[in-house]
Design a protein around this motif. Structure first.
Motif, PDB file in Angstrom:
ATOM      1  N   PRO A 158       1.090 -13.021 -28.834  1.00 56.49           N
ATOM      2  CA  PRO A 158       2.105 -14.074 -28.773  1.00 56.49           C
ATOM      3  C   PRO A 158       1.544 -15.490 -28.691  1.00 56.49           C
ATOM      4  O   PRO A 158       0.545 -15.743 -28.018  1.00 56.49           O
ATOM      5  N   VAL A 159       2.210 -16.389 -29.383  1.00 57.05           N
ATOM      6  CA  VAL A 159       1.935 -17.818 -29.252  1.00 57.05           C
ATOM      7  C   VAL A 159       2.347 -18.249 -27.850  1.00 57.05           C
ATOM      8  O   VAL A 159       3.396 -17.842 -27.333  1.00 57.05           O
ATOM      9  N   GLU A 160       1.531 -19.081 -27.220  1.00 58.20           N
ATOM     10  CA  GLU A 160       1.848 -19.622 -25.900  1.00 58.20           C
ATOM     11  C   GLU A 160       1.796 -21.138 -25.961  1.00 58.20           C
ATOM     12  O   GLU A 160       0.976 -21.713 -26.680  1.00 58.20           O
ATOM     13  N   CYS A 161       2.682 -21.787 -25.177  1.00 61.95           N
ATOM     14  CA  CYS A 161       2.759 -23.252 -25.240  1.00 61.95           C
ATOM     15  C   CYS A 161       2.860 -23.907 -23.864  1.00 61.95           C
ATOM     16  O   CYS A 161       2.031 -24.734 -23.516  1.00 61.95           O
ATOM     17  N   LEU A 162       3.864 -23.550 -23.087  1.00 56.49           N
ATOM     18  CA  LEU A 162       4.118 -24.187 -21.791  1.00 56.49           C
ATOM     19  C   LEU A 162       4.325 -23.120 -20.727  1.00 56.49           C
ATOM     20  O   LEU A 162       4.757 -22.001 -21.024  1.00 56.49           O
TER      21      LEU A 162
END
Length: 526
Positions: A158-162
């Motif tokens: 998964p892409v993670e951001c915040l």
């Protein structure tokens, strides 16, 4: 703009089924450039060569090692795909696959892949929580029900951001700025979100396009041992499915594209269309609301226009003075979260009674808990303040697939009249939401294009006349582009049509999946 996903009564109230306002921040970039040239409009997705390149042979030769994955009746496996299809040997990405085997009786028909939309919705979660138990028994008897989380989504790296606190701040950012200071705060929120994604998923962000996800599905098809891909995609899942058909037309089996997207239009047009779609859905809600004694937006005879004005006035009150909720983290209900909660309920008319109750509590009792719950379900925020990666993957895919609608706040300001005309209630916020991909750390790799899929087997495209998130004209357009498509129309409310209560729609789709029999041209259901 809003996430394009599909809601089911047993599926969490979100956005392939439900969507929102600060989410506006994230999903606004799901379209093409703000202007579409004639050459772009005429572009057609080209099919890949029929023969598998030798560099990809190891991927196509994989065998799936099925194992129990904790949900009774379901098996899970992992399949590898190249991170970069231009450099197959430079690194892999692992994709999560789940299956529920055909129950019988009847001759097995192979695998049926399902995707609930988003982008960013977990297909594996959708299969385990809805499709694998909620699809018609006749379909589940004949097909192995299969799902793969697209690259960057949920269980597939998964892409993670915040983090959770940062997302709480982000989702509460004012998307209807009143002055330069608030505009700067909104821009800052978009920039911090983009920077977070760039810092936490720097390489992955370059390789989460829909084209790459469609190529991954062909590897999964091969690993399953199927000669053709049989597929049901909803909302964004229709774009994924249509892209597969364009790339691999000779490998298309029975394909249902429900709540269809139009791949040929640019971002400005797409976002305006969706804005108008939410207005259409809201007007249906408004007409229904005033028939009930518990409607806080007006009584019998109140026009949809006035209901909209009343709701807009309430939003403006929240913009100035947020109200308390029962949230243990102390969040209050401001305009952004309230708008998200309302829009979330536009995806399914079954949520309208819940929305009436939430609005009554907020407007008459100054308790914003109900609208906050709708908003949280859309964002997939749990009780511990943690967010699923839905919103991160949504932005990553959308911002890579096509250029942003707007590049500067000044461009948004010039476009405000058109968006507010499309929706007096939601237009302003949705216009500003269309700015977020302007700050994305990775350049887009795609452009608007038509998908013809010449040579593909018959494809069934489904459109709902008052769909808020994927407006009906998009289904008409996609059906006209695909060389082998038949359009099935649901005259009604809500996002997507299959499994939402229309026996006419369900029986038509089931006949196609089970027997390959398409409905007659021009078939309309209600």
């Amino acid at each position: 703009m809003y996430i394009r996903r599909t809601l089911r009564p047993t599926w969490p109230v979100r956005a392939s089924g439900l969507l929102l306002a600060a989410a506006l921040l994230i999903s606004a970039c799901s379209s093409g450039s703000s202007t579409t040239t004639a050459s772009t409009a005429d572009a057609v997705l080209a099919a890949l060569p029929r023969s598998t390149p030798s560099a990809l042979s190891p991927y196509y030769g994989q065998k799936l090692n099925w194992r129990s994955c904790g949900v009774p009746g379901f098996e899970c496996a992992t399949v590898k795909a190249p991170l970069d299809y231009a450099k197959p040997g430079a690194g892999d990405i692992k994709l999560a696959v789940a299956r529920k085997k055909a129950t019988g009786p009847g001759k097995p028909l192979g695998s049926l892949l399902v995707n609930p939309g988003g982008p960013g919705g977990s297909a594996v979660g959708y299969l385990q929580q809805y499709a694998g138990i909620g699809y018609p028994a006749e379909v589940r008897a004949r097909y192995d029900m299969v799902a793969v989380d697209p690259r960057g989504v949920a269980r597939s790296e998964p892409v993670e951001c915040l983090n959770g606190r940062q997302m709480d701040t982000y989702t509460q950012t004012d998307t209807t700025p009143d002055d330069k200071k608030e505009t700067g705060q909104l821009v800052d929120a978009y920039q911090k979100f983009a920077e977070g994604c760039g810092a936490r998923s720097p390489e992955l962000l370059r390789h989460v396009s829909t084209v790459e996800a469609a190529r991954d599905m062909d590897i999964v098809r091969s690993a399953l041992g199927d000669q053709k891909l049989t597929y049901v995609g909803a909302s964004y899942g229709t774009f994924l499915g249509a892209t597969y058909a364009g790339l691999f037309p000779d490998r298309v089996g029975r394909m249902v594209l429900d709540g269809a997207m139009d791949p040929s239009i640019g971002a400005r047009k797409l976002n305006e269309d969706q804005t108008a779609g939410f207005e259409t859905a809201f007007r249906s809600f408004a007409k229904d609301c005033v028939r009930h004694s518990d409607c806080p937006l007006g009584g019998a005879g109140t026009s949809p226009e006035q209901v909209g004005k009343n709701l807009k006035a309430f939003f403006q009150q929240l913009d100035k003075a947020p109200i308390p909720t029962d949230d243990p983290d102390g969040r209050k209900l401001g305009e952004a979260l309230a708008t998200t909660g309302v829009i979330a309920a536009m995806y399914d008319e079954a949520a309208w009674p819940q929305l009436r109750g939430a609005l009554t509590s907020a407007m008459k009792e100054r308790d914003g808990s109900g609208l906050l719950a709708l908003s949280d379900s859309y964002y997939e925020r749990d009780a511990d303040g943690k967010y699923a990666n839905l919103m991160f993957a949504n932005a990553a895919v959308n911002c890579l697939d096509l250029p942003a609608a707007f590049s500067t706040p000044e461009q948004v300001e010039k476009a405000l009249p058109a968006f507010e005309k499309a929706s007096p209630v939601f237009g302003e916020g949705l216009a500003w939401a269309s700015l977020n991909c302007a700050y994305w750390p990775v350049k887009p790799t795609g452009e608007p294009h038509r998908i013809v899929a010449k040579g593909a087997a018959p494809i069934l495209v489904v459109g709902t006349t008052r769909d808020p998130a994927t407006p009906y004209p998009w289904a008409q357009s996609l059906a006209s582009q695909l060389s082998s498509a038949t359009l099935l129309t649901y005259v009604g409310d809500g996002h997507t049509a299959y499994g939402r209560g229309s026996a006419c729609i369900d029986s038509a789709i089931d006949r196609y999946l089970l027997h390959g029999t398409l409905p007659p041209k021009g078939k309309r259901c209600s």
